[in-house]
Write an enzyme that holds these catalytic residues in place. Structure first.
Site, PDB file in Angstrom:
ATOM      1  N   GLU A 197       0.818  -1.213   0.000  1.00  0.00           N
ATOM      2  CA  GLU A 197       0.000   0.000   0.000  1.00  0.00           C
ATOM      3  C   GLU A 197       0.852   1.264   0.000  1.00  0.00           C
ATOM      4  O   GLU A 197       0.636   2.168  -0.821  1.00  0.00           O
ATOM      5  CB  GLU A 197      -0.931   0.018   1.220  1.00  0.00           C
ATOM      6  CG  GLU A 197      -1.740   1.300   1.298  1.00  0.00           C
ATOM      7  CD  GLU A 197      -2.703   1.364   2.477  1.00  0.00           C
ATOM      8  OE1 GLU A 197      -2.617   0.529   3.395  1.00  0.00           O
ATOM      9  OE2 GLU A 197      -3.557   2.269   2.456  1.00  0.00           O
ATOM     10  N   ASP A 229      -0.660  -4.923   3.244  1.00  0.00           N
ATOM     11  CA  ASP A 229      -1.233  -3.741   3.889  1.00  0.00           C
ATOM     12  C   ASP A 229      -0.610  -3.685   5.284  1.00  0.00           C
ATOM     13  O   ASP A 229      -0.964  -4.483   6.153  1.00  0.00           O
ATOM     14  CB  ASP A 229      -2.758  -3.864   3.968  1.00  0.00           C
ATOM     15  CG  ASP A 229      -3.416  -2.567   4.422  1.00  0.00           C
ATOM     16  OD1 ASP A 229      -2.714  -1.726   5.027  1.00  0.00           O
ATOM     17  OD2 ASP A 229      -4.628  -2.419   4.172  1.00  0.00           O
ATOM     18  N   ILE A 278      -0.683  -1.567   7.818  1.00  0.00           N
ATOM     19  CA  ILE A 278      -1.682  -1.300   8.869  1.00  0.00           C
ATOM     20  C   ILE A 278      -3.021  -1.190   8.165  1.00  0.00           C
ATOM     21  O   ILE A 278      -3.263  -0.234   7.422  1.00  0.00           O
ATOM     22  CB  ILE A 278      -1.389   0.017   9.631  1.00  0.00           C
ATOM     23  CG1 ILE A 278      -0.053  -0.072  10.379  1.00  0.00           C
ATOM     24  CG2 ILE A 278      -2.531   0.317  10.607  1.00  0.00           C
ATOM     25  CD1 ILE A 278       0.259   1.169  11.224  1.00  0.00           C
ATOM     26  N   ASP A 279      -3.871  -2.175   8.338  1.00  0.00           N
ATOM     27  CA  ASP A 279      -5.222  -2.066   7.813  1.00  0.00           C
ATOM     28  C   ASP A 279      -6.085  -1.568   8.973  1.00  0.00           C
ATOM     29  O   ASP A 279      -6.291  -2.285   9.961  1.00  0.00           O
ATOM     30  CB  ASP A 279      -5.736  -3.404   7.274  1.00  0.00           C
ATOM     31  CG  ASP A 279      -7.048  -3.204   6.547  1.00  0.00           C
ATOM     32  OD1 ASP A 279      -7.136  -2.262   5.736  1.00  0.00           O
ATOM     33  OD2 ASP A 279      -8.000  -3.966   6.810  1.00  0.00           O
ATOM     34  N   THR A 321      -5.799   2.256   9.530  1.00  0.00           N
ATOM     35  CA  THR A 321      -4.958   3.388   9.963  1.00  0.00           C
ATOM     36  C   THR A 321      -5.781   4.417  10.737  1.00  0.00           C
ATOM     37  O   THR A 321      -5.295   4.989  11.721  1.00  0.00           O
ATOM     38  CB  THR A 321      -4.276   4.038   8.741  1.00  0.00           C
ATOM     39  OG1 THR A 321      -3.447   3.048   8.127  1.00  0.00           O
ATOM     40  CG2 THR A 321      -3.409   5.224   9.137  1.00  0.00           C
ATOM     41  N   ASP A 335      -6.137  -4.500   0.850  1.00  0.00           N
ATOM     42  CA  ASP A 335      -7.092  -4.620   1.957  1.00  0.00           C
ATOM     43  C   ASP A 335      -7.702  -6.018   2.028  1.00  0.00           C
ATOM     44  O   ASP A 335      -8.077  -6.482   3.109  1.00  0.00           O
ATOM     45  CB  ASP A 335      -8.248  -3.624   1.790  1.00  0.00           C
ATOM     46  CG  ASP A 335      -7.796  -2.170   1.864  1.00  0.00           C
ATOM     47  OD1 ASP A 335      -7.119  -1.826   2.838  1.00  0.00           O
ATOM     48  OD2 ASP A 335      -8.132  -1.392   0.947  1.00  0.00           O
TER      49      ASP A 335
HETATM   50  O1  LIG Z   1      -6.437   1.612   6.888  1.00  0.00           O
HETATM   51  P1  LIG Z   1      -6.259   1.352   5.458  1.00  0.00           P
HETATM   52  O2  LIG Z   1      -5.152   0.381   5.138  1.00  0.00           O
HETATM   53  O3  LIG Z   1      -6.147   2.587   4.622  1.00  0.00           O
HETATM   54  O4  LIG Z   1      -7.546   0.516   4.902  1.00  0.00           O
HETATM   55  C1  LIG Z   1      -8.891   0.936   5.093  1.00  0.00           C
HETATM   56  C2  LIG Z   1      -9.643   0.772   3.790  1.00  0.00           C
HETATM   57  O5  LIG Z   1      -9.014   1.456   2.753  1.00  0.00           O
HETATM   58  C3  LIG Z   1      -9.550   0.045   6.114  1.00  0.00           C
HETATM   59  O6  LIG Z   1      -9.692  -1.261   5.634  1.00  0.00           O
HETATM   60 MG   LIG Z   2      -6.157  -1.212   4.340  1.00  0.00          MG
HETATM   61 MG   LIG Z   3      -3.149   0.351   5.345  1.00  0.00          MG
END
Ligand SMILES: O=P(O)(O)OC(CO)CO
Ligand SMILES: [Mg+2]
Ligand SMILES: [Mg+2]
Length: 283
Positions: A72, A92, A94-95, A97, A222
């Site tokens: 990402e 990813d 940190i999914d 954030t 994601d």
């Molecule tokens: O926190 P992130 O990696 O931006 O992802 C979000 C969705 O885009 C939560 O799933």
């Molecule tokens: Mg994510």
């Molecule tokens: Mg992320």
């Protein structure tokens, strides 16, 4: 028969666990995180996202120098988002954030691995719950080593649905999101929930806690790992337009049963964000 990718999967599990330690340490740190924005003012990124992604990619490169990456934060920094037939780590760091920034306690590290554009394994580490979700193609899905099984519920009126609002705030998109939420809620369903992370929402489907999850606007990183965890737990994946799931389409329905997925699709006001494989760099 020996499993060709078992070494890689073992490495993904230990890299995700280490990444989770870094995330927990960052949350304990009194110094305030610098929060930056990406595609919109509510699409957040921190130095911890970037640090964790670098740590994971470096450690993988040392062990598997010929493998490819879709990360990402690397894509955000201008790396191409290109899924080829090569062994590819889809990361990813940190999914969730936004959860991380606000200390809302659902944060995942998500690592998917694809070969010939097929997911071979998925690892999602829910680092504040210390839950390690894993799936290997054809070999089932697990949480901390215990087998996962989707819910047996076939009646959407007896279901909980996970949904998210995404990070686009233009009026037309927000209206579509609310049209879908209104229709789903009014079916009626028992409830609508959202953990704030696509990866954990998918693991909740795999665990049988929610019958289905849908979202439009997510990216391949994601849902890559989570998609295999759902299917290996006996679930099904569709596009929100009712077609086969396509990890590049930025639309996903993950459900326990096809009947639930198809019923849900009827209520979703679908739309088409720019596909991941059509987007310019620095999205
Ligand atoms: O926190 P992130 O990696 O931006 O992802 C979000 C969705 O885009 C939560 O799933
Ligand atoms: Mg994510
Ligand atoms: Mg992320």
């Amino acid at each position: 028969m020996a499993d060709l990718w078992q070494n890689a999967m073992d490495h993904a599990v230990s890299a995700a666990r280490h990444a989770g330690e870094v995330v927990r340490e960052a949350l304990r740190d009194d110094r305030k995180q610098t929060v930056m924005t990406k595609s919109s003012s509510v699409d957040l990124v921190t130095q911890t996202d970037q640090k964790v992604e670098k740590l994971i990619i470096q450690s993988v490169k040392e062990k598997f120098p010929t493998h490819s990456f879709i990360g990402e934060e690397s894509v955000s920094a201008g790396e191409p988002l290109l899924l080829t037939d090569a062994p590819t780590w889809i990361i990813d760091p940190i999914d969730g954030t936004t959860n991380f920034v606000h200390t809302f306690p659902f944060i995942a590290v998500s690592i998917g691995f694809s070969v010939n554009k097929q997911m071979e394994f998925g690892v999602v580490y829910s680092c504040l719950e210390d839950k390690m979700y894993t799936a290997r193609r054809g070999r089932g899905a697990f949480c901390n080593g215990e087998p996962l099984q989707v819910s047996h519920q076939e009646d959407i009126n007896q279901s909980i649905i996970a949904a998210e609002f995404g990070s686009t705030r233009d009026a037309e998109t927000v209206d579509k999101i609310f049209i879908s939420l209104r229709r789903v809620l009014s079916l009626p369903v028992h409830g609508i929930r959202g953990a704030g992370t696509a990866a954990i929402n998918m693991c909740l489907v795999a665990s049988g806690c929610v019958e289905a999850y849908y979202e439009i606007g997510i990216h391949v990183w994601d849902v890559a790992a989570g998609s295999l965890i759902v299917s290996e737990a006996g679930g099904v994946l569709l596009d929100t337009d009712g077609g086969p799931a396509d990890l590049m389409s930025r639309r996903i329905v993950a459900a326990n049963r096809r009947i639930i997925a198809e019923r849900l699709v009827k209520e979703i006001e679908t739309f088409s964000p720019i596909r991941d494989d059509a987007a310019p760099a620095n999205q």
